[in-house]
Design an enzyme around this catalytic site. Structure first.
Site, PDB file in Angstrom:
ATOM      1  CD  GLU A   1      -6.145   3.612   6.742  1.00  0.00           C
ATOM      2  OE1 GLU A   1      -6.281   3.446   7.967  1.00  0.00           O
ATOM      3  OE2 GLU A   1      -5.567   2.767   6.018  1.00  0.00           O
TER       4      GLU A   1
ATOM      5  CG  HIS B   1      -7.510  -1.614   8.150  1.00  0.00           C
ATOM      6  ND1 HIS B   1      -8.340  -0.677   7.581  1.00  0.00           N
ATOM      7  CD2 HIS B   1      -6.395  -0.923   8.527  1.00  0.00           C
ATOM      8  CE1 HIS B   1      -7.757   0.520   7.621  1.00  0.00           C
ATOM      9  NE2 HIS B   1      -6.575   0.397   8.192  1.00  0.00           N
TER      10      HIS B   1
ATOM     11  CD  GLU C   1      -2.903   1.229   2.321  1.00  0.00           C
ATOM     12  OE1 GLU C   1      -2.801   0.388   3.227  1.00  0.00           O
ATOM     13  OE2 GLU C   1      -3.742   2.131   2.295  1.00  0.00           O
TER      14      GLU C   1
ATOM     15  CG  HIS D   1      -5.801   1.004  12.750  1.00  0.00           C
ATOM     16  ND1 HIS D   1      -6.546   2.159  12.710  1.00  0.00           N
ATOM     17  CD2 HIS D   1      -5.304   0.840  11.511  1.00  0.00           C
ATOM     18  CE1 HIS D   1      -6.489   2.673  11.488  1.00  0.00           C
ATOM     19  NE2 HIS D   1      -5.737   1.888  10.738  1.00  0.00           N
ATOM     20  CD  GLU D   2      -2.625  -1.793  10.795  1.00  0.00           C
ATOM     21  OE1 GLU D   2      -3.144  -1.995   9.684  1.00  0.00           O
ATOM     22  OE2 GLU D   2      -2.238  -0.657  11.155  1.00  0.00           O
TER      23      GLU D   2
HETATM   24  N1  B3K Z   1      -2.993   1.078   5.694  1.00  0.00           N
HETATM   25  C1  B3K Z   1      -1.670   1.233   6.250  1.00  0.00           C
HETATM   26  C2  B3K Z   1      -0.992   2.473   5.820  1.00  0.00           C
HETATM   27  C3  B3K Z   1      -0.258   2.352   4.564  1.00  0.00           C
HETATM   28  C4  B3K Z   1       0.563   3.593   4.313  1.00  0.00           C
HETATM   29  C5  B3K Z   1       1.189   3.562   2.970  1.00  0.00           C
HETATM   30  N2  B3K Z   1       2.054   4.704   2.760  1.00  0.00           N
HETATM   31  C6  B3K Z   1      -1.684   1.187   7.722  1.00  0.00           C
HETATM   32  C7  B3K Z   1      -2.953   1.538   8.370  1.00  0.00           C
HETATM   33  O1  B3K Z   1      -3.476   2.622   8.266  1.00  0.00           O
HETATM   34  O2  B3K Z   1      -3.507   0.684   8.985  1.00  0.00           O
HETATM   35 ZN    ZN Z   2      -5.390   2.002   8.801  1.00  0.00          ZN
END
Ligand code: B3K
Ligand code: ZN
Length: 888
Positions: free
Chosen positions: A348, A329, A144, A325-326
């Site tokens: 986000e 997602h 990402e 958080h992760e």
């Molecule tokens: N989604 C990733 C962030 C990626 C950043 C890329 N430059 C982490 C997060 O927000 O959970």
């Molecule tokens: Zn995130």
């Protein structure tokens, strides 16, 4: 001025610029230009022959024409710095392809084809840490937003969803563990000392969620049974060096956090995990916090590893929050992903809100809310009032990496929180249920989310959509008038002009409020009003005497309230408000009003009723036995210098610093005995992770912070004692932070002790750098210069770079040195780091970008540094965009 440059142009190339046309400036990508993909890729098979400096990748794509596309004959496969070694279409080698800049275009005659492309990459040489790279002898990926194109040619956009099968082969001794997304379907050994594994992810996903990890790792394993009875194997992978000294004994907190997150998401959002396996890998070279790759999260070690000896209470919270958080997602991001990168806040903002609500439930709800508002005010408000301001759904970008901002994340979360406040938690849940059901398996837009909220939660969000399109922090002027038996609240909102958005429309602003009776100290219940016009009045009957207004309770809207409140009312609210955030806010307002009076000179010259009022309020807080210590610690913190500067049209950082330190010194001296007594009381509390013990630790350090400014010799003695007696990192780091700012013999001695005690522990060594770079010591700038030459310092590791230079850029006294040396140091860093790690380098531009809001002498110095960077050859797209926008 457009200073963006093509990163492939070398200094020598510019000599022939007259003869050859200048290379194209990187294109501005605009949200309104979105087109559906021409080709879909339902299946991807990747075959990796792994090697640290020469990894071969064979990519097999099953492609079919998208009926919603425009009918292009060619498929565009994005690439970035990779070459096609061989191309076949439907099993036949073909020459019917061409490069278009970094991309591969293949002409396809029919409706559906199979394309195979072979590439070779060098992970060891990948210092940008995007794509496939080497870290500590292991291989890992970060895709990402646009890293997959550094691994393989592919339509690298989030609205192309594919099922992935991955095969990898590598040296068994070097890479004993081979991981990818989904489930491991098969594995085996080869006769030549290599081994292989095959992974299959059944859930279609965009390329940015692809991940691969290969290395010598050990796992902390556990299981979780989901609400429908699926047993999920959990593993947290960390380094496992042969001679011992690995990280396996520091993963317990992360594992507990993961299981709590899985349970909470079922209970609160009805979301269940959808694979039999959930892997987390900790890596020490990582550009950000962590990454939510499907079934294989990759984490910065700092958000995985924690034990009392090496991690502070803040670190524990951060691990819990980022793990959550992760994990969250998996639904808000993976099952429902983004149509394009302009929709980033869709995943986000929503996921930040979800992790905030989770952390509120796991610990102290009020303290978590205060912390989140503090982050918003110190990071997002300045962004919103500066040259980099953008809506939570941006309209254009050159480099998407620059838009992983506090606005997209934190303001994005606040915007969804406002919907929740207006709907109530139950109706909000109906809205999110509908959103997940309606868009499961899709690449959605922010508009899809808002529509689902309207349909599911029963809200009318027609005007509320402006929160997605307008940048800038709204200002709400509030005046409370009293006449007869009635209190009338007059409200007026303005949304400031931001780059590209000179005119703004009024937005719906939900404000929770209460009106207190001065005599009884109580109120008749909280109300929610929504200001949805430029100005409005709200009437409240039955008040024989003027009530005390508590407004924007719980920080119900991310706005700046402008209201001159009498000191006695703020003192009243600081002591009596039953909304903990409002109580904190009253204390902050009292201090902000005092410190920003006369442009920040008041505290330095130091006098008057304002200061007395702050002293009285703080004294009451220290003595209030009904308060828990975590909350007391929050109430003791003065507003930060960035937030204070935000209150002024043009700020003098030197004056603000002096004023704030002056007030701290006065409070420290005046409350010395009480603070020393509190420190003693808190020092008797044994170590534990419960709220009382954590509160005691917070209190100790906050007491030292005030004492250090007022009675430094007392603080130095207590801090040295605290350091020596410490059985945990929170106490040790807190004491050392205070000592690092003082001129005392214990400073050098204990900094050296700290370094030696944790020799070889990278995360604690980062703390050692940060403590010195962020210190109040008058020579902090010289210390940073010296530390940059320390043998443990390297530009190759983002954590180390941030530990020194982000701490420095956030140290107002050092960064804003009147000589301009601080600005020069950050500009030098940006120029040195840009060719190594552009993403990290660009993150250092915003502190210099504040120049328009700083007094003229410093402002000119800041601008000059930005111009120096802009004039440098071969700037990355990341840095060029940030510098260009900062200069305006
Ligand atoms: N989604 C990733 C962030 C990626 C950043 C890329 N430059 C982490 C997060 O927000 O959970
Ligand atoms: Zn995130």
């Amino acid at each position: 001025m457009d200073i963006a440059r093509d990163p492939t142009v070398t200094a020598d190339d510019t000599q022939i610029a007259d003869a050859a046309p200048m290379p194209q400036h990187p294109q501005e990508i605009r949200r309104e230009d979105y087109h559906p993909p021409e080709w879909l890729v339902p299946q991807v098979a990747l075959d990796f022959a792994l090697d640290l400096d020469a990894t071969r990748v064979v990519t097999r794509l099953t492609v079919q024409r998208n009926p919603e596309g425009g009918g292009d004959k060619a498929i565009r496969l994005n690439g970035d710095g990779i070459a096609a070694l061989a191309v076949t279409v439907d099993g036949n080698a073909t020459n019917d392809w061409q490069m278009d800049g970094p991309d591969l275009l293949i002409t396809l005659p029919g409706e559906a084809h199979e394309i195979v492309v072979e590439t070779q990459i060098n992970p060891a040489a990948n210092s940008q840490l995007m794509g496939l790279y080497a870290s500590n002898g292991m291989l890992c990926t970060q895709c990402e937003a646009e890293g997959f194109r550094r691994i393989a040619f592919f339509p690298d956009r989030p609205d192309v969803l594919s099922t992935y099968s991955v095969r990898m082969t590598g040296d068994k001794a070097r890479f004993p563990v081979l991981l990818s997304n989904g489930n491991c379907t098969d594995s085996g050994d080869n006769a030549d000392g290599t081994h292989w594994a095959e992974w299959h992810d059944p859930w279609p996903k965009p390329s940015y969620l692809f991940a691969l990890v290969a290395g010598d790792l050990a796992a902390d394993r556990d299981t979780f049974t989901t609400m429908s009875g699926r047993e999920v194997q959990l593993a947290i992978w960390v380094r496992a060096p042969k001679g011992g000294g690995g990280d396996l004994d520091r993963t317990g907190h992360a594992m507990r956090s993961l299981k709590k997150s899985m349970k909470w998401d079922e209970e609160v959002f009805g979301r269940e995990y959808d694979l039999d396996l959930f892997n987390i890998v900790a890596v020490s070279d990582f550009n950000m916090g962590a990454m939510e790759n499907k079934g294989l999260n990759v984490f910065n070690t700092r958000y995985v590893l924690a034990d009392p000896e090496t991690a502070t209470d803040g670190d524990y919270d951060a691990v819990e929050g980022v793990i959550a958080h992760e994990y969250f997602h998996n639904w808000s991001g993976n099952r429902v992903t983004c149509r394009d990168w302009f929709q980033l806040s869709l995943k986000e903002g929503l996921t930040v809100l979800r992790d905030q609500l989770f952390s509120q439930d796991m610990g102290s709800e009020s303290v978590k809310r205060i912390e989140d508002v503090r982050i918003l005010r110190s990071a997002q408000f300045p962004e919103d009032s500066g040259p980099l301001a953008h809506p939570i759904r941006p309209d254009s970008y050159r480099e998407i990496s620059n838009f992983y901002t506090s606005t997209v994340y934190n303001k994005g979360a606040e915007v969804i929180r406002m919907m929740r406040t207006m709907a109530g938690p139950e109706a909000f849940r109906k809205g999110t249920d509908l959103y997940f059901d309606r868009h499961d398996g899709e690449a959605a837009t922010c508009e899809d989310f808002v529509k689902a909220m309207e349909d599911g939660a029963g809200l009318d969000l027609s005007r509320f959509r402006l929160w997605y399109s307008q940048a800038g922090t709204p200002r709400v002027e509030a005046r409370l008038k009293h006449a007869g038996n009635e209190a009338v609240l007059h409200l007026k909102q303005t949304v400031p002009a931001t780059p590209g958005q000179p005119e703004k429309q009024p937005m719906p602003i939900p404000l929770r409020l209460a009106l207190f009776d001065r005599e009884s100290g109580g109120h008749r219940g909280e109300q929610l009003i929504v200001l949805d016009k430029a100005s409005d009045s709200f009437r409240f009957g039955g008040f024989a005497t003027p009530p005390v207004l508590s407004l924007n309770r719980g920080f119900s809207a991310p706005v700046a309230i402008e209201r001159q409140v009498a000191e006695d009312e703020l003192v009243f609210l600081a002591a009596h408000d039953d909304d903990p955030f409002a109580r904190y806010e009253a204390m902050q307002s009292l201090t902000v009003q005092y410190l920003t009076a006369a442009g920040g000179e008041a505290g330095a010259t130091g006098s008057g009723a304002g200061r007395e009022a702050i002293g009285t309020a703080l004294e009451a807080i220290l003595a209030d036995s009904a308060l828990d210590d975590l909350m007391r610690g929050e109430l003791m913190m003065l507003p930060g210098e960035t937030y204070l500067a935000e209150q002024l049209l043009v700020a003098d950082p030197g004056a603000i610093h002096a004023a704030r330190e002056g007030l701290k010194g006065w409070l420290g001296a005046r409350l010395e005995q009480r603070l020393v007594a509190l420190h003693e009381r808190a020092s008797a509390v044994p170590y534990g992770l419960d709220a009382a013990a954590r509160g005691a630790r917070k209190l100790k350090t906050q007491a030292l912070v005030l004492l250090a400014a007022g009675v430094p010799e007392v603080a130095a003695r207590l801090a040295a004692e605290q350091y020596r007696a410490a059985d945990n990192m929170t106490d040790r780091q807190g004491a050392l932070m205070v000592l690092a700012g003082l001129e005392t013999p214990a400073r050098a001695e204990l900094l050296a002790d700290f370094k030696a005690r944790y020799e070889g522990n990278a995360l604690v060594t980062d703390k050692w750098f940060s403590l010195q770079a962020g210190s109040l010591h008058p020579q902090a700038l010289d210390h940073v210069r010296e530390l940059a030459g320390h043998s443990d310092f390297t530009l190759a590791n983002p954590n180390r770079v941030r530990s020194l230079y982000m701490a420095f850029a956030a140290n107002p006294q050092a960064f804003h040195a009147a000589s301009g040396e601080g600005y020069r140091m950050i500009a030098d860093l940006i120029l040195a780091l840009d060719p190594i790690n552009a993403q990290t380098a660009a993150r250092f531009v915003p502190p210099l970008g504040r120049w328009r809001r700083i007094e003229p002498a410093r402002s000119a110095l800041m601008r000059a540094e930005l111009e120096r960077i802009a004039a440098a050859p071969n700037l990355s797209r990341d840095t060029a965009e940030q510098v260009g926008r900062s200069l305006g």
